[in-house]
Write an enzyme that holds these catalytic residues in place. Sequence first.
Site, PDB file in Angstrom:
ATOM      1  N   TYR A 141       0.819  -1.212   0.000  1.00  0.00           N
ATOM      2  CA  TYR A 141       0.000   0.000   0.000  1.00  0.00           C
ATOM      3  C   TYR A 141       0.855   1.266   0.000  1.00  0.00           C
ATOM      4  CZ  TYR A 141      -4.114  -2.878   1.067  1.00  0.00           C
ATOM      5  OH  TYR A 141      -5.121  -3.808   1.024  1.00  0.00           O
ATOM      6  N   LYS A 192       3.122 -15.437   1.830  1.00  0.00           N
ATOM      7  CA  LYS A 192       3.011 -16.142   0.551  1.00  0.00           C
ATOM      8  C   LYS A 192       4.441 -16.454   0.129  1.00  0.00           C
ATOM      9  CE  LYS A 192       0.419 -17.597  -2.925  1.00  0.00           C
ATOM     10  NZ  LYS A 192      -0.461 -18.765  -2.786  1.00  0.00           N
ATOM     11  N   ASP A 224      -3.489 -17.988   1.194  1.00  0.00           N
ATOM     12  CA  ASP A 224      -4.671 -18.619   0.597  1.00  0.00           C
ATOM     13  C   ASP A 224      -5.244 -19.688   1.536  1.00  0.00           C
ATOM     14  OD1 ASP A 224      -2.202 -19.779   0.063  1.00  0.00           O
ATOM     15  OD2 ASP A 224      -2.786 -20.647  -1.854  1.00  0.00           O
ATOM     16  N   ASP A 248      -5.484  -6.662   5.755  1.00  0.00           N
ATOM     17  CA  ASP A 248      -6.675  -5.912   5.374  1.00  0.00           C
ATOM     18  C   ASP A 248      -7.798  -6.891   5.009  1.00  0.00           C
ATOM     19  OD1 ASP A 248      -8.375  -3.934   4.559  1.00  0.00           O
ATOM     20  OD2 ASP A 248      -7.227  -3.325   2.799  1.00  0.00           O
ATOM     21  N   ASP A 252     -11.098  -8.371   7.657  1.00  0.00           N
ATOM     22  CA  ASP A 252     -12.512  -8.176   7.310  1.00  0.00           C
ATOM     23  C   ASP A 252     -13.245  -9.518   7.269  1.00  0.00           C
ATOM     24  OD1 ASP A 252     -12.343  -5.470   7.173  1.00  0.00           O
ATOM     25  OD2 ASP A 252     -13.255  -5.288   5.196  1.00  0.00           O
TER      26      ASP A 252
END
Length: 357
Positions: A141, A192, A224, A248, A252
Site C-alpha cells: 500500500y 506467501k 490462501d 486488510d 474483514d
Amino acid sequence: MTKKILILPGDGIGQEIVAEAVKILNALKANHGLDVELIDGLVGGAAYDETGSPLPEETLAKARECDAVLLGAVGGYKWESLDISVRPEKGLLGLRKELGLFANLRPAILYPQLADASTLKPEIVSGLDLMIVRELTGGIYFGQPRGVRTLDSGERQGYNTLVYSESEVDRIVRVAMDIAMKRGKRVCSVDKANVLECTEMWREVATKVGADYPEVALSHMYVDNAAMQLVRAPKQFDVMVTTNMFGDILSDCAAMLTGSIGMLPSASLDENGKGMYEPIHGSAPDIAGQNVANPLATILSVAMMLRYSLDEPAMAERIEAAVNQVLDDGLRTADIHSDGMTKVGTAEMGDAVTAAL
Ligand code: NAD
C-alpha cells in the site's frame, strides 16, 4: 500520573457511540479510581466544517501529547463530493501516519450469546476469540515505485511494489508475540513465501523473532490457506500476524465470522504502545442521529485502550465483563436483535453497561 485521552467523535454515529464510551470512562474515573483526563478534539467532516481541514493542526498536536486516542468514525454523504485531499477519511489516514501507528490489532470475538448472528454454523464460531495483527504502515500500500505507465506498445501498465525491511517485520512480529504471551501463546504468521521473495524474508525474520519467545508456539501459513482455514475452522487460531494487504483482507473476513460489525473494536499502536482505538465500522450515515447504533464496539475499544496503552488490564476486564452481563440480560441494539430479546437504543445500551461495571 494522570493519563490523557483524546476523544474524537468524528461524524455520523461517531457522536452517539463515543458519548456512550465516555460514560464508561467517567464511571471508571468516579467509582473505580481510573486516573485519566479526557480532552476533546475535532476530526473528519466535523473538523472540515469548522476549520476547513479534516485533521486540524490543533487535533494533531493534542494527539501527539495524549497517551491514547479514542475515535468514533469519520465520513458521510455531506462530504463525498469534496476534493479527496480534504475528505474526512484523510483525517483518519493522517492520524495513523503522523502518529506512526504501524500495528493494527483487530480482535474477532464472538460472544456465545450472539452465535446465531454469524452466517457460519454456531458450533464453528461460538466462543471464537482471535486476534489479527496487521502491519499498517508498510507493504504494497505504500511501496515505491507505484503508478500506471504507458509501454512502448501504447498499452498501459499498472504497477505497485511490495516492500518490507527486516526491521519492519521484526517489530510487527514482536507485537504479535507480546500479545500472544497475554493470551493463548500461539502465533500464526501468514505469508506467501512460496511465491513472493519479500514474504519469504518475512518468514525468515518471523522465525528469528520467534526464537526470542520460547513459550510461544509459532506457525506459518500461506495466505490462501489462511483464508480457507478462517472460514473452515477459525477457532484453531489465537493470534495471526501478517502484512498490510493480507491483513486488510483477512481481518474483514474474520470480522464477518462474528456477523456483527457493531461489536468489534480495534487498536492501532506505535512503537511505544501509544495507540488509537476505534470501532471497525464506519460512520453509518444511514442510521445516524436515531439512537439505534450499537455502541458496544466503541465501548470495547475503550477496554482495548485500557489494556494496551494505559496498562489497566483489570479495568479492561471490568468493561468486558459488563458487556457480557448486558448480553446475558438479553439487551440488544437493533443490529444484533433477535426474537425474545429486549431491544434497546444506543444510550440505553451505554447506560446498561455503565450500570453493570
Ligand atoms: P459503515 O460501517 O458505516 O456501515 C455499514 C452498515 O453497517 C450500515 O448499514 C450501517 O448502518 C451498519 N452499521 C455500522 N456501524 C453500526 C453500528 N455501530 N450499529 C449498527 N449498525 C451499524 O460503512 P459504509 O456505509 O460503507 O460507510 C459509511 C461512511 O463511513 C463512509 O463515509 C465511509 O467512508 C466511512 N467509513 C469510516 C470508517 C472509519 O471512520 N474508520 C470506516 C469505514 C467507513
